[in-house]
Design a protein around this motif. Structure first.
Motif, PDB file in Angstrom:
ATOM      1  N   GLY A  41       6.363  21.871  35.628  1.00  0.00           N
ATOM      2  CA  GLY A  41       5.547  21.374  36.710  1.00  0.00           C
ATOM      3  C   GLY A  41       4.545  22.362  37.252  1.00  0.00           C
ATOM      4  N   THR A  42       4.432  23.547  36.660  1.00  0.00           N
ATOM      5  CA  THR A  42       3.425  24.511  37.116  1.00  0.00           C
ATOM      6  C   THR A  42       2.266  24.523  36.131  1.00  0.00           C
ATOM      7  N   ALA A  43       1.156  25.088  36.546  1.00  0.00           N
ATOM      8  CA  ALA A  43      -0.015  25.191  35.675  1.00  0.00           C
ATOM      9  C   ALA A  43       0.084  26.390  34.734  1.00  0.00           C
ATOM     10  N   THR A  44       1.052  27.273  34.959  1.00  0.00           N
ATOM     11  CA  THR A  44       1.197  28.476  34.151  1.00  0.00           C
ATOM     12  C   THR A  44       1.773  28.143  32.782  1.00  0.00           C
ATOM     13  N   VAL A  45       1.207  28.749  31.735  1.00  0.00           N
ATOM     14  CA  VAL A  45       1.728  28.580  30.380  1.00  0.00           C
ATOM     15  C   VAL A  45       2.780  29.655  30.146  1.00  0.00           C
ATOM     16  N   PRO A  46       3.973  29.285  29.685  1.00  0.00           N
ATOM     17  CA  PRO A  46       4.997  30.289  29.425  1.00  0.00           C
ATOM     18  C   PRO A  46       4.653  31.118  28.193  1.00  0.00           C
ATOM     19  N   GLY A  47       5.349  32.256  28.037  1.00  0.00           N
ATOM     20  CA  GLY A  47       5.212  33.033  26.817  1.00  0.00           C
ATOM     21  C   GLY A  47       4.693  34.435  27.033  1.00  0.00           C
ATOM     22  N   VAL A  48       4.312  35.062  25.931  1.00  0.00           N
ATOM     23  CA  VAL A  48       3.931  36.471  25.905  1.00  0.00           C
ATOM     24  C   VAL A  48       2.560  36.677  26.550  1.00  0.00           C
ATOM     25  N   LEU A  84       6.333  38.926  29.638  1.00  0.00           N
ATOM     26  CA  LEU A  84       6.416  37.473  29.519  1.00  0.00           C
ATOM     27  C   LEU A  84       6.099  36.812  30.855  1.00  0.00           C
ATOM     28  N   ALA A  85       5.446  35.664  30.790  1.00  0.00           N
ATOM     29  CA  ALA A  85       4.942  34.989  31.985  1.00  0.00           C
ATOM     30  C   ALA A  85       6.044  34.369  32.822  1.00  0.00           C
ATOM     31  N   GLY A  86       5.969  34.622  34.123  1.00  0.00           N
ATOM     32  CA  GLY A  86       6.727  33.854  35.094  1.00  0.00           C
ATOM     33  C   GLY A  86       5.869  32.683  35.535  1.00  0.00           C
ATOM     34  N   SER A  87       6.445  31.770  36.285  1.00  0.00           N
ATOM     35  CA  SER A  87       5.703  30.573  36.678  1.00  0.00           C
ATOM     36  C   SER A  87       4.663  30.849  37.757  1.00  0.00           C
ATOM     37  N   GLY A  88       4.847  31.923  38.522  1.00  0.00           N
ATOM     38  CA  GLY A  88       3.971  32.181  39.646  1.00  0.00           C
ATOM     39  C   GLY A  88       4.336  31.403  40.887  1.00  0.00           C
ATOM     40  N   ASP A  89       5.375  30.579  40.783  1.00  0.00           N
ATOM     41  CA  ASP A  89       5.846  29.767  41.907  1.00  0.00           C
ATOM     42  C   ASP A  89       7.090  30.430  42.491  1.00  0.00           C
ATOM     43  N   ALA A  90       7.047  30.768  43.769  1.00  0.00           N
ATOM     44  CA  ALA A  90       8.150  31.482  44.411  1.00  0.00           C
ATOM     45  C   ALA A  90       9.466  30.711  44.376  1.00  0.00           C
ATOM     46  N   ALA A  91       9.417  29.429  44.109  1.00  0.00           N
ATOM     47  CA  ALA A  91      10.639  28.617  44.070  1.00  0.00           C
ATOM     48  C   ALA A  91      11.306  28.621  42.696  1.00  0.00           C
ATOM     49  N   ASP A  92      10.653  29.224  41.689  1.00  0.00           N
ATOM     50  CA  ASP A  92      11.153  29.162  40.311  1.00  0.00           C
ATOM     51  C   ASP A  92      11.747  30.483  39.837  1.00  0.00           C
ATOM     52  N   ALA A  93      12.780  30.375  39.031  1.00  0.00           N
ATOM     53  CA  ALA A  93      13.297  31.507  38.269  1.00  0.00           C
ATOM     54  C   ALA A  93      12.870  31.313  36.816  1.00  0.00           C
ATOM     55  N   GLY A  94      12.857  32.392  36.055  1.00  0.00           N
ATOM     56  CA  GLY A  94      12.524  32.306  34.642  1.00  0.00           C
ATOM     57  C   GLY A  94      13.459  33.180  33.839  1.00  0.00           C
ATOM     58  N   ALA A  95      13.561  32.896  32.551  1.00  0.00           N
ATOM     59  CA  ALA A  95      14.425  33.683  31.676  1.00  0.00           C
ATOM     60  C   ALA A  95      13.854  33.684  30.266  1.00  0.00           C
ATOM     61  N   TYR A  96      13.999  34.815  29.588  1.00  0.00           N
ATOM     62  CA  TYR A  96      13.530  34.972  28.213  1.00  0.00           C
ATOM     63  C   TYR A  96      14.529  35.803  27.416  1.00  0.00           C
ATOM     64  N   VAL A  97      14.491  35.640  26.106  1.00  0.00           N
ATOM     65  CA  VAL A  97      15.202  36.511  25.175  1.00  0.00           C
ATOM     66  C   VAL A  97      14.188  37.041  24.173  1.00  0.00           C
ATOM     67  N   ALA A  98      14.491  38.192  23.606  1.00  0.00           N
ATOM     68  CA  ALA A  98      13.686  38.738  22.510  1.00  0.00           C
ATOM     69  C   ALA A  98      14.643  39.374  21.524  1.00  0.00           C
ATOM     70  N   PHE A  99      14.309  39.291  20.258  1.00  0.00           N
ATOM     71  CA  PHE A  99      15.110  39.987  19.267  1.00  0.00           C
ATOM     72  C   PHE A  99      14.243  40.433  18.111  1.00  0.00           C
ATOM     73  N   VAL A 100      14.725  41.453  17.429  1.00  0.00           N
ATOM     74  CA  VAL A 100      14.035  42.046  16.291  1.00  0.00           C
ATOM     75  C   VAL A 100      14.868  41.764  15.045  1.00  0.00           C
ATOM     76  N   VAL A 101      14.212  41.228  14.019  1.00  0.00           N
ATOM     77  CA  VAL A 101      14.896  40.973  12.747  1.00  0.00           C
ATOM     78  C   VAL A 101      14.136  41.657  11.621  1.00  0.00           C
ATOM     79  N   ARG A 102      14.869  42.034  10.599  1.00  0.00           N
ATOM     80  CA  ARG A 102      14.314  42.747   9.439  1.00  0.00           C
ATOM     81  C   ARG A 102      14.668  41.961   8.180  1.00  0.00           C
ATOM     82  N   GLY A 103      13.789  42.032   7.194  1.00  0.00           N
ATOM     83  CA  GLY A 103      14.061  41.372   5.913  1.00  0.00           C
ATOM     84  C   GLY A 103      13.555  39.946   5.847  1.00  0.00           C
ATOM     85  N   VAL A 104      12.616  39.580   6.719  1.00  0.00           N
ATOM     86  CA  VAL A 104      12.084  38.218   6.773  1.00  0.00           C
ATOM     87  C   VAL A 104      10.776  38.153   5.994  1.00  0.00           C
ATOM     88  N   VAL A 105      10.656  37.181   5.103  1.00  0.00           N
ATOM     89  CA  VAL A 105       9.414  36.946   4.383  1.00  0.00           C
ATOM     90  C   VAL A 105       8.438  36.286   5.359  1.00  0.00           C
TER      91      VAL A 105
END
Length: 144
Positions: A41-48, A84-105
């Motif tokens: 419901g916010t105008a902010t786009v999530p992500g990096v 990573l982007a938060g919503s910018g809305d004081a009423a919202d919480a956000g959460a992200y995960v990141a991981f590194v993998v090796r050996g991927v084509v």
């Protein structure tokens, strides 16, 4: 070469704030994957927000949830953190995960994404998956 998980991290923030995740162990040709978001419901786009160069696997922008998954093939200089982007809305919480993998084509893309865009209640569950390539790894992400 087998696919190997090198490192992972999760982070969250309240009050619509951006989230910084510290990346460890990444080397040239590894893949960094990020996934997460915030209430919809916010105008902010999530992500990096940084560093640049991440490619989108999918994004869901709905009234209930804004979530995005992205990946980056590490070049000569591996990033040590991801903002990573938060919503910018004081009423919202956000959460992200990141991981590194090796050996991927990575040619042309390491992901063959099937996206479930409907919003349902309960615990997210992956559908039945048959890989197109022997030795492929399956990554199932969900939000609730």
């Amino acid at each position: 070469m087998a696919i190997e998980l090198i490192s992972s991290i999760a982070g969250a923030a309240a009050s619509g704030a951006n989230i910084t995740l510290v990346i460890s162990g990444a080397a040239t040709n590894d893949i960094i994957v990020t996934s997460g978001g915030f209430a919809g419901g916010t105008a902010t786009v999530p992500g990096v927000l940084g560093p640049v160069g991440f490619a989108s696997v999918w994004v869901i922008d709905s009234a209930e949830l804004d979530t995005k998954t992205e990946w980056l093939r590490v070049g000569a200089s591996a990033p040590t953190s991801v903002l990573l982007a938060g919503s910018g809305d004081a009423a919202d919480a956000g959460a992200y995960v990141a991981f590194v993998v090796r050996g991927v084509v990575t040619d042309p893309s390491p992901f063959d994404a099937t996206i479930q865009t409907s919003i349902a209640t309960g615990v997210p569950q992956s559908p039945s998956i048959i890989t197109a390539t022997n030795g492929a790894a399956v990554l199932a992400l969900g939000a609730n």
